[in-house]
Design an enzyme around this catalytic site. Structure first.
Site, short mmCIF file in Angstrom:
data_model
loop_
_atom_site.label_atom_id
_atom_site.label_comp_id
_atom_site.label_asym_id
_atom_site.label_seq_id
_atom_site.Cartn_x
_atom_site.Cartn_y
_atom_site.Cartn_z
N HIS A 113 0.82 -1.21 0.00
CA HIS A 113 0.00 0.00 0.00
C HIS A 113 0.85 1.26 0.00
CE1 HIS A 113 -3.56 2.45 0.92
NE2 HIS A 113 -2.75 3.14 1.71
N HIS B 109 3.20 6.18 -1.95
CA HIS B 109 3.87 7.34 -1.37
C HIS B 109 5.39 7.28 -1.54
CE1 HIS B 109 0.12 8.62 0.51
NE2 HIS B 109 -0.05 7.39 0.95
N LYS C 4 -4.89 10.04 -8.32
CA LYS C 4 -4.50 10.25 -6.92
C LYS C 4 -4.67 11.74 -6.63
CE LYS C 4 -2.57 9.09 -2.92
NZ LYS C 4 -3.14 8.11 -1.98
#
Length: 430
Positions: free
Chosen positions: A306, A321, A364
């Protein structure tokens, strides 16, 4: 219906003094036949706190797992109501997700969260644990020590500790990019009202140049090998091969060779979170690579996937990220940079950027990321904050500038003795 928790100690006293135990033989026999006698006896013989969930007037569920749905249950419930009349309700009931009145209560797998001194170590404390159970709250000093030697008063990770150790880790990031290793082109800065409109306001890629010699360093090389091990769409079972397990182990081996991760372990060891480096590495593997389900029961996700690789859930990018992942996919034309909403104050690397982008057509809205740090730096800071401040903002200092990281634990499944996996971790961008 949300269950209310009745604490066993007060419940036991109430039952012991109730008419059930003063009833005639026939009544007691009837209650015993209904199953209540054995259940209530179990409550009274357990010295540690037990939970009795009153789910409805005619259903009483004991921790042992037995259910009663009979007329006797309804009668007993009414009897409890009469017995409770002169008592303060707060003496008998507490919220299942709160530590109010529960400090040092023994571990029970039935609890949503925990309030004993070891919950910090296992990262399963209730959100208000620090308010109710830390020194200065309602908690007593003699309750601070456990049989394993962990002391919440002595070993608590303070805000000052976090500021100090984060500066240590910042200085120890010897594998970070030099100013000449990366050139970025942030272009358009989006306002808060523009981050969700999916407009590509930056015609050029974000990365103008990256010195790919960085990627030959052991921690970078072992990190990059992990990125293609995942199916990005949630709901699809992950098939973890023996080779992929070896890649996980190799990444952990390489990062643990660095000064940065050795400093992190030393800090956590001093705070009595881990007894050995072997224990620390084993826990890193579980919290980051352990699989759980974000879908309908499939083992389809992990903290590492994730946070660093990224996922697609319900048609949107989730997580993602990491700057290395972004650069590699942008270079292939799979990621399209749209804009940024935040650019950190650092004039060297690592820096921080809040950005908007599409990944193979999936959007995103705000994806914060460190830019130019080593894999061990991100991995270490996120780990520190997950252990020290799970589910809360973790305030750090990097090169004299303030920065906060948000982590969340995965609450639906656990490993070990109630430990929680990482659900997400990211830099909080203003």
């Amino acid at each position: 219906m949300t269950a209310v928790v009745m604490r066993g100690g007060r419940l036991g006293e109430m039952i012991k003094n109730s008419s059930v135990f003063k009833a005639d033989a026939a009544t007691r026999s009837g209650l015993w036949a209904s199953g209540f006698g054995s259940q209530l006896t179990r409550i009274l013989h357990v010295t540690r706190c037990l939970h009795c969930h009153l789910l409805a007037q005619n259903v009483i569920y004991l921790q042992e797992g037995s259910f009663v749905t009979s007329d006797a249950a309804s009668s007993l419930y009414l009897m409890f109501q009469k017995q409770m009349t002169p008592l303060r309700i707060n003496d008998l009931y507490t919220a299942p997700d709160s530590c109010e009145g529960r400090c040092e209560e023994p571990y029970s797998e039935e609890d949503e969260c925990h309030c004993n001194a070891e919950c910090e170590r296992y990262r399963n404390c209730c959100e208000d644990y620090y308010r109710h159970c830390q020194p200065g709250g309602e908690w007593t000093e003699e309750a601070a020590h456990t049989r394993e030697g962990f002391s919440s008063s002595r070993d608590a990770i303070t805000d000052e500790d976090l500021l100090h150790v984060s500066e240590q880790l910042y200085r120890a990031d010897h594998n970070k990019a030099r100013p000449t290793d990366i050139a970025i082109n942030p272009q358009y800065q989006a306002s808060p009202d523009e981050t969700d409109d999916r407009e590509d306001r930056s015609p050029q890629p974000l990365y103008k140049y990256v010195n790919e010699e960085l990627f030959s360093k052991p921690t970078y090389a072992s990190f990059i090998k992990l990125l293609d091990n995942y199916q990005r769409v949630t709901g699809r079972e992950e098939d973890v091969t023996a080779e992929e397990l070896r890649e996980q182990d190799n990444f952990l081996k390489e990062v643990m060779k660095t000064e940065l991760m050795k400093k992190l372990f030393a800090f956590l060891h001093k705070k009595n979170r881990y007894g050995s480096e072997k224990e620390f590495v084993a826990d890193l593997k579980e919290m980051w690579f352990g699989l759980y389900s974000r879908g309908n029961g499939e083992q389809d996700s992990s903290g590492f996937e994730h946070v660093f690789s990224g996922e697609v859930k319900k048609g949107k990018v989730s997580g993602f990220h990491n700057w290395i992942r972004f650069y590699l996919l942008e270079k292939q034309g799979i990621v399209n940079y749209f804009s940024h909403n935040f650019n950190g104050p650092w004039d060297t690397y690592p820096d921080v950027l809040g950005l908007q982008f599409s990944w193979d057509g999936f959007y995103k809205e705000v994806g914060s990321a460190f830019i130019g740090c080593s894999p061990e730096f991100e991995f270490g800071l996120y780990t520190l904050c997950f252990i020290a401040r799970p589910g809360r903002a973790c305030h750090l200092s990097l090169g004299g500038y303030s920065l906060s990281i948000q982590t969340y634990p995965w609450t639906k499944t656990t490993y070990g003795n109630g430990k929680k996996y990482i659900a997400t971790a990211y830099v909080i961008s203003p």
